[in-house]
Every structure is written in structure tokens, then in C-alpha cells.
Design a protein around this motif. Structure first.
Motif, PDB file in Angstrom:
ATOM      1  N   MET A 135      28.922 -25.764 -45.280  1.00 52.24           N
ATOM      2  CA  MET A 135      29.774 -24.722 -45.860  1.00 52.24           C
ATOM      3  C   MET A 135      29.982 -24.956 -47.348  1.00 52.24           C
ATOM      4  O   MET A 135      29.956 -24.010 -48.147  1.00 52.24           O
ATOM      5  CB  MET A 135      31.125 -24.696 -45.144  1.00 52.24           C
ATOM      6  CG  MET A 135      31.057 -24.306 -43.681  1.00 52.24           C
ATOM      7  SD  MET A 135      32.689 -24.388 -42.908  1.00 52.24           S
ATOM      8  CE  MET A 135      32.229 -24.381 -41.166  1.00 52.24           C
ATOM      9  N   LEU A 188      34.850 -17.983 -48.146  1.00 53.06           N
ATOM     10  CA  LEU A 188      34.275 -18.650 -46.975  1.00 53.06           C
ATOM     11  C   LEU A 188      35.068 -18.313 -45.720  1.00 53.06           C
ATOM     12  O   LEU A 188      34.485 -18.013 -44.664  1.00 53.06           O
ATOM     13  CB  LEU A 188      34.254 -20.166 -47.200  1.00 53.06           C
ATOM     14  CG  LEU A 188      33.876 -21.024 -45.982  1.00 53.06           C
ATOM     15  CD1 LEU A 188      32.446 -20.742 -45.549  1.00 53.06           C
ATOM     16  CD2 LEU A 188      34.050 -22.509 -46.306  1.00 53.06           C
ATOM     17  N   VAL A 223      26.292 -20.117 -41.043  1.00 54.34           N
ATOM     18  CA  VAL A 223      26.358 -20.579 -42.446  1.00 54.34           C
ATOM     19  C   VAL A 223      24.952 -20.855 -42.962  1.00 54.34           C
ATOM     20  O   VAL A 223      24.585 -20.459 -44.072  1.00 54.34           O
ATOM     21  CB  VAL A 223      27.239 -21.844 -42.549  1.00 54.34           C
ATOM     22  CG1 VAL A 223      27.053 -22.520 -43.899  1.00 54.34           C
ATOM     23  CG2 VAL A 223      28.707 -21.489 -42.351  1.00 54.34           C
ATOM     24  N   LEU A 267      26.986 -23.837 -49.174  1.00 52.45           N
ATOM     25  CA  LEU A 267      26.884 -22.379 -49.247  1.00 52.45           C
ATOM     26  C   LEU A 267      27.746 -21.806 -50.358  1.00 52.45           C
ATOM     27  O   LEU A 267      27.324 -20.917 -51.101  1.00 52.45           O
ATOM     28  CB  LEU A 267      27.305 -21.770 -47.901  1.00 52.45           C
ATOM     29  CG  LEU A 267      27.473 -20.239 -47.872  1.00 52.45           C
ATOM     30  CD1 LEU A 267      26.145 -19.545 -48.131  1.00 52.45           C
ATOM     31  CD2 LEU A 267      28.059 -19.791 -46.557  1.00 52.45           C
TER      32      LEU A 267
END
Length: 305
Positions: free
Chosen positions: A184, A204, A271, A187
Motif C-alpha cells: 500500500m 488509500l 492494491v 502504491l
């Protein structure tokens, strides 16, 4: 049906009788059958006796006139977010190849010289108040863990997410693993620092919330897991179009020995899909579906994702 190449849903098989099928359905090394059918369109579905097993089959078709056959496959693609009023840009590390292709934050920013009017008489809706309360809760937890710099790393992100997720009593999960949180961070990290700020975290969390709704939709027995068939539909609902080979890879990578996928693995998979599609689109400058990477770009992309 010819030319559509779309997958038939479970209801089709529940309410549509088969025109021909194997006479015996037992666990044998080989089953052979011969059928004579009138001209029409047919779907041939091979299967193994036990689920999730590999097998091979051969199909021979004899026809008086020319016949066409094709494998039902999706075109690999992901739905792109619709372009709304342009706000503050968030350029992802994985998008470094093309800074023009950027994901805009979900905030409305007016143009220079453009005034924003707010009707004070309109009271915020219950949903808006709930969202505001949730954001205040997030900000409070985030500030406590992040400290003065208001940025968090993967371990701190796990603490924030698990603190919030455990308040959702209807979601059966043991929380997020550290590896999921590292994905995450990769990302959402905009500067390659290995940390994210509050705005990046909010973006997120918006993604996680939308994926969480999809997971709960298919986790009908509230076991905290979904099976591989439901995962295929969930991936499709999230806007990703994959082929059979990629669905098999997802099951192999994220499912347990019973071919079930828990919430943490589910989010981790989404993700990774989101990051890989965004990175590909960033490198695919001419939009022809083909990219060329040198070894440095490839390693940067795969090692940090």
C-alpha cells in the motif's frame, strides 16, 4: 453469443439444461464421449472431478459446413477513473515515466479567480456528517501514530488500518499483514520516501472502503473469506478485466489450501492490480498496449511495487 466472448454467470447453468453431457461422472483417468447435435451455438465446458485441479482435454468437431470456435477470454484492461474537475495532482512513484498521466485527489479546487459559494442554510446530510466524523477519527489516530511530521511508514500504517478495521464488527478479519501495508505504501508513495502523508492515506482508505464493500457483498456467510469463483466476480466488479491465466495466477498467489481468500489477501491483490495497471498506463505513452523497459526501470517497477 458468437463474438461476445463474455463469461456466463452461475444462474445460466442453474436454469439452463445441458444439451449433452458425460454419461458417467466418476473419478477416472480418462472419459470419452461422442455426441450428435443439430446446428446451433454451443458452449463446451470441460471439468475435473475435484475442483481446482489441472487437466487436459481434446475436442474434435465434424461438421458438414464450416464451423467456428473460440476460447472465451476477456481483454485485459482496467476501468480508468472518470476525469472530474481537476484538483491537486498526486503523481505516483510508479508513474514516474509519464508525469502527465496523474491521479487527481478527490477534492474540488476552483480555478484561479473562481469563487466558491456555500449555502449556509443547507445542513449537511447524515452521510456527510458520518464521513466528517470518520475523517476526524482518522486524523486523530493518524496524528497520534505519525507524530510531528504527519507521515507514516508501513508498520505505522498497519497500526492505523487495524485500529480502524477492528471497529467494523461486521467484517471478520485478523487485520492487515506488514507485507500488505508495504504494498500500500508503494502504491500511494509520491516521492519515494517510503512514507505517506494524511492526504495520501485518505485516498488509500477511499480505495480500501470501495474494495471492502465488494468483499462483503461476496462474503455472504460472514466467514471472512471468499472462494476463487467469487474472487473472479469481485475482480470484475472492481473494474479489472483479466483472462483465465491471470485468474489462475491470482488464486495460486493469494488463496489458501482450500482455495479461499481472506480480507487481507483480497486487499493486497487489489492494491497490486491497481498499482500494476497504473504503472503500465504510465509507461504506455502512445496507448498501443505495448511498453518497453530497460532493466533499471523494470527492477524499480517490480521491486518497489
Amino acid at each position: 453469443m458468437h463474438g461476445t466472448k463474455h463469461h456466463l454467470q452461475k444462474d445460466f447453468f442453474l436454469y439452463t439444461a445441458s444439451k449433452a453431457r458425460s454419461k458417467t461422472y466418476i473419478n477416472m483417468r480418462e472419459i470419452s464421449e461422442r455426441f450428435r447435435l443439430p446446428p446451433s451455438e454451443y458452449v463446451v465446458i470441460p471439468s475435473t472431478y475435484e475442483p481446482h485441479q489441472e487437466g487436459e482435454f481434446i475436442l474434435r468437431v465434424f461438421s458438414e459446413k464450416r464451423s467456428l470456435s473460440e476460447e472465451v477470454e476477456n481483454m485485459i484492461e482496467a476501468e480508468r477513473p472518470s476525469k472530474k474537475k481537476k484538483g491537486k495532482p498526486i503523481i505516483f512513484v510508479s508513474d514516474r515515466a509519464n508525469s502527465n498521466k496523474e491521479l487527481t485527489a478527490d477534492e474540488d479546487a476552483g480555478k484561479d479567480g473562481e469563487k466558491t459559494h456555500v449555502d449556509e442554510k443547507k445542513r449537511p446530510s447524515a452521510k456527510a456528517r458520518e464521513g466528517s466524523e470518520e475523517e476526524n477519527q482518522f486524523r486523530s489516530i493518524f496524528r497520534q501514530i505519525a507524530g510531528d511530521d504527519m507521515e507514516i511508514n508501513a508498520e505505522e500504517l498497519r497500526n492505523v488500518l487495524n485500529n480502524v478495521v477492528k471497529k467494523h464488527k461486521d467484517l471478520k478479519t485478523e487485520g492487515f499483514e506488514l507485507e500488505s501495508c508495504r504494498s500500500m505504501i508503494a502504491l500511494m508513495d509520491t516521492d519515494g520516501s517510503g512514507k505517506i502523508n494524511f492526504d495520501e492515506f485518505r485516498h488509500l482508505w477511499d480505495k480500501i472502503k470501495s474494495w471492502q464493500k465488494i468483499f462483503k457483498r461476496y462474503d455472504t456467510d460472514h466467514s471472512g473469506t471468499i472462494n476463487s469463483y467469487e474472487m473472479r466476480n469481485a475482480v470484475n466488479d472492481a473494474g479489472f478485466r483479466l483472462n483465465n491465466q491471470l485468474y489462475d495466477i491470482i488464486t495460486m498467489r493469494y488463496a489458501d489450501k482450500n482455495m479461499n481468500i481472506d480480507f487481507d489477501s483480497f486487499i493486497c491483490c487489489f492494491v497490486r492490480l491497481d498499482a500494476m495497471f497504473r504503472a503500465f498506463h504510465a509507461f504506455d505513452k502512445d496507448g498501443d498496449g505495448i511498453i518497453k523497459l530497460n532493466v533499471l526501470e523494470w527492477l524499480q517497477l517490480t521491486m518497489y511495487a
